[in-house]
Design a protein around this motif. Structure first.
Motif, PDB file in Angstrom:
ATOM      1  N   TYR A 540       0.782  -1.182   0.024  1.00 16.68           N
ATOM      2  CA  TYR A 540      -0.126   0.127   0.145  1.00 16.68           C
ATOM      3  C   TYR A 540       1.008   1.223   0.094  1.00 16.68           C
ATOM      4  O   TYR A 540       1.890   1.339   0.816  1.00 16.68           O
ATOM      5  CB  TYR A 540      -0.899   0.122   1.168  1.00 16.68           C
ATOM      6  N   THR A 541       0.502   2.215  -0.861  1.00 17.66           N
ATOM      7  CA  THR A 541       1.289   3.467  -0.916  1.00 17.66           C
ATOM      8  C   THR A 541       0.295   4.634  -0.248  1.00 17.66           C
ATOM      9  O   THR A 541      -0.713   4.858  -1.033  1.00 17.66           O
ATOM     10  CB  THR A 541       1.672   3.607  -2.286  1.00 17.66           C
ATOM     11  N   PRO A 542       0.915   5.175   0.792  1.00 18.62           N
ATOM     12  CA  PRO A 542      -0.150   6.115   1.405  1.00 18.62           C
ATOM     13  C   PRO A 542      -0.144   7.488   0.544  1.00 18.62           C
ATOM     14  O   PRO A 542       0.733   7.713  -0.277  1.00 18.62           O
ATOM     15  CB  PRO A 542       0.650   6.353   2.843  1.00 18.62           C
ATOM     16  N   SER A 543      -0.943   8.057   0.899  1.00 18.08           N
ATOM     17  CA  SER A 543      -1.235   9.400   0.046  1.00 18.08           C
ATOM     18  C   SER A 543       0.068  10.509   0.374  1.00 18.08           C
ATOM     19  O   SER A 543       0.270  10.782   1.580  1.00 18.08           O
ATOM     20  CB  SER A 543      -2.674  10.101   0.769  1.00 18.08           C
ATOM     21  N   ARG A 544       0.268  10.851  -0.776  1.00 19.59           N
ATOM     22  CA  ARG A 544       1.547  11.705  -0.845  1.00 19.59           C
ATOM     23  C   ARG A 544       1.208  13.093  -0.130  1.00 19.59           C
ATOM     24  O   ARG A 544       1.812  13.884   0.379  1.00 19.59           O
ATOM     25  CB  ARG A 544       1.944  11.980  -2.110  1.00 19.59           C
ATOM     26  N   ALA A 545      -0.262  13.427  -0.446  1.00 17.52           N
ATOM     27  CA  ALA A 545      -0.582  15.044  -0.208  1.00 17.52           C
ATOM     28  C   ALA A 545      -0.756  14.947   1.545  1.00 17.52           C
ATOM     29  O   ALA A 545      -0.415  15.914   2.152  1.00 17.52           O
ATOM     30  CB  ALA A 545      -2.126  15.096  -0.528  1.00 17.52           C
ATOM     31  N   LEU A 546      -1.009  13.500   2.070  1.00 14.36           N
ATOM     32  CA  LEU A 546      -1.304  13.596   3.697  1.00 14.36           C
ATOM     33  C   LEU A 546       0.258  13.403   4.593  1.00 14.36           C
ATOM     34  O   LEU A 546       0.682  13.819   5.384  1.00 14.36           O
ATOM     35  CB  LEU A 546      -2.086  12.508   4.075  1.00 14.36           C
ATOM     36  N   PHE A 547       1.222  12.286   3.703  1.00 14.55           N
ATOM     37  CA  PHE A 547       2.148  11.813   4.332  1.00 14.55           C
ATOM     38  C   PHE A 547       3.634  12.340   3.551  1.00 14.55           C
ATOM     39  O   PHE A 547       4.634  12.093   4.059  1.00 14.55           O
ATOM     40  CB  PHE A 547       2.413  10.640   4.387  1.00 14.55           C
ATOM     41  N   GLY A 548       3.397  12.965   2.556  1.00 10.74           N
ATOM     42  CA  GLY A 548       4.552  13.461   1.719  1.00 10.74           C
ATOM     43  C   GLY A 548       5.224  12.116   1.083  1.00 10.74           C
ATOM     44  O   GLY A 548       4.624  11.151   0.711  1.00 10.74           O
ATOM     45  N   ASP A 549       6.666  12.381   0.759  1.00 11.23           N
ATOM     46  CA  ASP A 549       7.275  11.348   0.127  1.00 11.23           C
ATOM     47  C   ASP A 549       8.245  10.593   1.385  1.00 11.23           C
ATOM     48  O   ASP A 549       9.074   9.879   0.644  1.00 11.23           O
ATOM     49  CB  ASP A 549       8.091  11.974  -1.204  1.00 11.23           C
ATOM     50  N   LYS A 550       8.055  10.690   2.527  1.00 19.54           N
ATOM     51  CA  LYS A 550       8.845  10.153   3.163  1.00 19.54           C
ATOM     52  C   LYS A 550       8.624   8.677   3.553  1.00 19.54           C
ATOM     53  O   LYS A 550       9.666   8.017   3.423  1.00 19.54           O
ATOM     54  CB  LYS A 550       8.638  10.790   4.824  1.00 19.54           C
TER      55      LYS A 550
END
Length: 904
Positions: A540-550
């Motif tokens: 699962y790839t989390p939302s970049r808008a919420l968690f950024g690219d970290k």
């Protein structure tokens, strides 16, 4: 307290010093060695040979690091810096050596460095050992020497003399000497001042009148008229002198007196005893043995006879207690196929409470369970069989219960694959080549009883014994690429030597065992099982808008497994394993048929009395997160969010009711480097009451009755963390590798005046030595500030359990009780000489502190001071002691504790 301590010191030192210097040292001693001071020659050296003279029977060789100077007449040689002179078996090292060929003498001395410290002191070495001194004048012809401030090491102690004369037979005559175990040779903290003495290295020390000295202060009234101390390279037998004191309950005593027998180079034997004024007594024996590269161990036995109060008084009582400990370890090099090891710890339940050595050792007092094991293992080369024989013991001192297994014998055969081709080349394995089987046979003789009934005739019938054979046959098959299947057949056979008969006791209104029938009984059963498992991966790839690219990705791994098993019904009459009878129960007013196993309570159980076709299911879960990490070479690092989360249950297809098993859940994770463990047990069925009002599970789901999927039965949660200076240091080094904290050492105190602790002015040389020691101890950072660290650590553990309480008929469920407690312990060392530790805890349900103890210890160089304090609880006590570190002076101590007892 100080006056009391001085009185104890006066009385007991007179006694102790007479012991040390008039009795044989009964402990093993190493060959005599002497403290030495030496330098490493890293530069080129000059070497010459002395001209031959009539008195010289061998070549005199000499070297020096700095220079070698000859006198104008050639009769004197001056050697500077790391000088070495060798003549026959004699070697003399010093910073400066003068050889006078005319007088046939050599003179050696050291020097003083820029800080005022003495360096390059003479070191004389011959066949007898090494001797360090301040100056030495040696005659080559007479082999006699005059020495200033010689230091010799004799056993664990040192003999320091102001002036000494060495004769040609290596005997030293001393004047103004001192015997001490303190290695501060110039100013020892304590010692015995010898007005005159003779030292025969490796044999004995003879002294004239001697008196005690403490911190350079002579104590003339603590003296001995003469002394004799054997000093040999071999340990020897001798008398162990007792210590004396007073107890509040047993009166005056002589304790730990006896005899030490140096039997041989392989073992020794000690016997000591205690005698008390009120008639109590104790006896102890012990032995340490070792055969290098074969085995080693120790054995100790104790017996205590305790008398309380006095005869004709109502509280008068006597008791006998004993203890046995044995530790044996076989060296791995002795035999690769056979080994014998033992760890025995047995005692009567009240021994630890009555043994005087354990009064202040709260860990021993709180130890309720003791275990012992003696094991023998045998393997045969090129043979699949292994034999293991064990003698096992476990006891609980709280309820005096004891479990004993004599013996536990197991014979196992390694797994074999009989159908596998031995010389197969290429190709895949055929399915039948994967069939494997093994064999194991176990026999035990076991009893669980009370300590007082262990060896009585009534307990003979309580012994349980039998033999069990097990033959598992299994294979591993892979199908559909991702699944692994493992079918198996298990055959078990038990041999019992007695069976039971049961009946109804009308007087007691209960089922009882009416008869025990001796005879050989063969009880066998078998079962089938098959299981399969696989792994499922979800990313699962989390939302970049919420968690950024970290966060790069989150991975969920599931490991489902399913197994099926079948067990036939061995309760049928044709097997003969079960019997039954009928009785009338007046409480329920009905005829009850009671079925039972003839081997109920037997060592290895009995086969089931019903068919079972069950399916077991489990699901394992792990959750990981992949994040960016600039310090990692790959650019990423893995973080475990959930290390494990496991569920398991089962279903019995052939059961008449209650087909579902309880659901078990366990998990483990880590938050802020803190391990967290949790678990719970759930029941899918509802509860009801029987005719007698007792709660029972009914064949109705909890969801249907209470509108909840599962009924929570129990739960647990535990976590703990530890923190300390080492972890902080590693964390700091990880943040700034260039910054290295200083070592854990004491920092020399700042001198506000050039005086010692007695207010006397310090010599310039002493001030320079203190300055040098301070520079050596303290490290400085880039800003010039002193760096130092204080080692410390603290740990905390929390445990919570949710358990079933009383049954609530209104809710048709058990009330829940929360039992929780927290334990914590820690330690801190303000300096390298101080150590402080503590341990305690708190029970939230009982609302009280658990066992609490504090320990404070101070290293006084050649002495040690410690305080053990238990401020609350059953074993509320304190114990204060100051003692010499040397084992030879183990009786030189002061003890004080709250049991109205003061021993020195």
């Amino acid at each position: 307290m100080i006056l009391q301590m001085v009185n104890h010191i006066h009385i007991k030192l007179l006694f102790l010093l007479t012991i040390v210097f008039t009795s044989a040292i009964a402990k093993a001693q190493q060959p005599d060695t002497l403290s030495t001071v030496s330098s490493v020659d890293t530069l080129s050296t000059a070497s010459e040979s002395a001209p031959a003279k009539s008195f010289i029977v061998a070549e005199i060789k000499y070297t020096a690091k700095d220079s070698i100077i000859f006198s104008l007449d050639g009769q004197k040689v001056f050697l500077y810096q790391d000088a070495v002179v060798t003549y026959q078996d004699i070697e003399l090292k010093a910073w400066f050596i003068e050889i006078d060929l005319e007088r046939k003498e050599a003179y050696a001395c050291g020097t003083v460095d820029t800080l005022g410290a003495e360096i390059g002191l003479p070191v004389y070495k011959d066949k007898q050992g090494e001797y360090t001194m301040r100056t030495m004048r040696y005659n080559f012809e007479s082999k006699k020497a005059l020495i200033e401030h010689v230091v010799t090491e004799q056993g664990e102690g040192f003999v320091v003399s102001d002036v000494a004369k060495k004769s040609d037979d290596n005997v030293f005559c001393l004047k103004g000497g001192m015997y001490t175990t303190c290695d501060h040779h110039d100013h020892p903290h304590f010692g015995l001042r010898l007005t005159k003495a003779k030292v025969i290295p490796g044999r004995k020390i003879i002294t004239g009148p001697a008196y005690f000295v403490m911190e350079d202060v002579p104590i003339y009234f603590l003296f001995i008229p003469f002394g004799f101390v054997p000093s040999t390279s071999k340990y020897s037998s001798g008398i162990i002198m007792p210590s004396y004191g007073e107890e509040s309950t047993r009166g005056f005593f002589l304790r730990n007196g006896g005899y030490y027998w140096a039997a041989s180079d392989y073992f020794d034997f000690t016997v000591t005893g205690d005698v008390y004024m009120n008639g109590s007594w104790g006896l102890r024996t012990g032995s340490v043995y070792k055969n290098r590269y074969r085995y080693s161990g120790n054995f100790n036995a104790q017996y205590i006879k305790t008398i309380t109060s006095e005869k004709d008084l109502p509280d008068y009582a006597t008791s006998s207690d004993m203890s046995l400990t044995w530790s044996h370890r076989q060296d791995a090099k002795a035999n690769p196929y056979r080994s014998v090891n033992a760890s025995v710890n047995y005692s009567t339940s009240s021994f630890d409470r009555k043994n005087i050595a354990n009064v202040v050792n709260t860990n021993l007092l709180a130890q309720n369970t003791k275990r012992s094991s003696i094991s023998y293992t045998q393997r045969w080369p090129d043979n699949p069989f292994n034999l293991s024989v064990n003698l096992l013991h476990s006891q609980n001192s709280r309820d005096t219960s004891i479990d004993l297994t004599i013996p536990d014998l197991t014979l196992t055969m390694n797994r074999l694959t009989p159908f596998k081709s031995k010389n197969k080349v290429g190709g895949k394995e055929v399915w039948y080549e994967k069939i494997s089987f093994s064999y194991s046979a176990t026999t035990k003789n076991y009893i669980s009883t009370k300590e007082s009934d262990l060896f009585t005739s009534a307990s003979n019938d309580d012994w349980k014994n039998g033999v069990k054979h097990a033959i598992p046959v299994s294979m591993n098959l892979k199908f559909l690429k991702y699944f692994v299947s493992s079918p198996s057949i298990n055959y078990n056979e038990r041999w019992y030597f007695q069976s039971i008969r049961k009946g109804w006791d009308a007087d007691q209104q209960k089922v009882v065992t009416t008869d025990t029938i001796s005879g050989f009984n063969r009880v066998w059963d078998y079962s089938y099982s098959i299981g399969t498992s696989t792994k499922l991966y979800t990313f699962y790839t989390p939302s970049r808008a919420l968690f950024g690219d970290k966060i790069n990705a989150i991975r969920h791994v599931m490991t489902p497994s399913v197994s099926m098993s079948y067990n036939p019904n061995f309760g049928e009459a044709k097997y003969g394993y079960y019997d039954w009878f009928e009785y009338y129960n007046p409480k329920s007013d009905e005829i009850v048929r009671h079925e039972y196993s003839k081997y109920e309570g037997s060592l290895y159980g009995s086969p089931g009395n019903s068919r079972s076709g069950s399916m077991s299911m489990s699901l394992g879960n792990t959750l990981e997160m992949k994040v960016k990490n600039d310090k990692d070479t790959t650019g990423f690092s893995k973080i475990k969010i959930l290390e494990s989360l496991n569920f398991s249950t089962g279903y019995n297809f052939l059961a008449d009711s209650l087909k579902w098993q309880k659901v078990s859940m366990t998990g483990r994770t880590k938050i802020f480097k803190t391990d967290i463990n949790f678990g719970a047990s759930f029941d899918p069925y509802a509860l009801d009451t029987n005719k007698l009002g007792a709660p029972i599970r009914i064949n109705q789901s909890h969801l249907k009755v209470n509108h909840q999927l599962l009924r929570l039965e129990s739960a647990n949660l535990s976590f703990g963390f530890s923190w300390g200076s080492d972890k902080m240091k590693k964390k700091k080094e990880g943040e700034d590798d260039a910054q290295q904290p200083g070592e854990d050492e004491d920092i020399a105190p700042e001198m506000t005046a050039e005086t010692d602790r007695f207010g006397q002015p310090l010599a310039q040389s002493e001030l320079r030595m203190m300055e040098r020691d301070q520079q050596k101890t303290v490290e400085y950072d880039a800003d010039g500030y002193a760096q130092f660290s204080i080692p410390w650590n603290i740990s905390l553990n929390y445990n919570m359990r949710l358990a079933q309480g009383a049954f609530n008929k209104t809710k048709m469920d058990y009330d829940k009780e929360i039992v929780s407690d927290v334990s914590f312990n820690g330690s801190i060392s303000p300096t390298s000489k101080w150590a402080i530790s503590f341990s305690s805890g708190y029970s939230f349900d009982k609302k009280q502190l658990s066992h609490t103890s504090f320990n404070i210890r101070r290293n006084l160089h050649c002495w040690s001071m410690s305080l053990n304090l238990v401020p609350i609880g059953t074993y509320k006590s304190y114990f204060f002691t100051i003692s010499a570190n040397s084992s030879m002076l183990q009786d030189l101590k002061y003890e004080k504790q709250n049991a109205n007892r003061a021993d020195f």
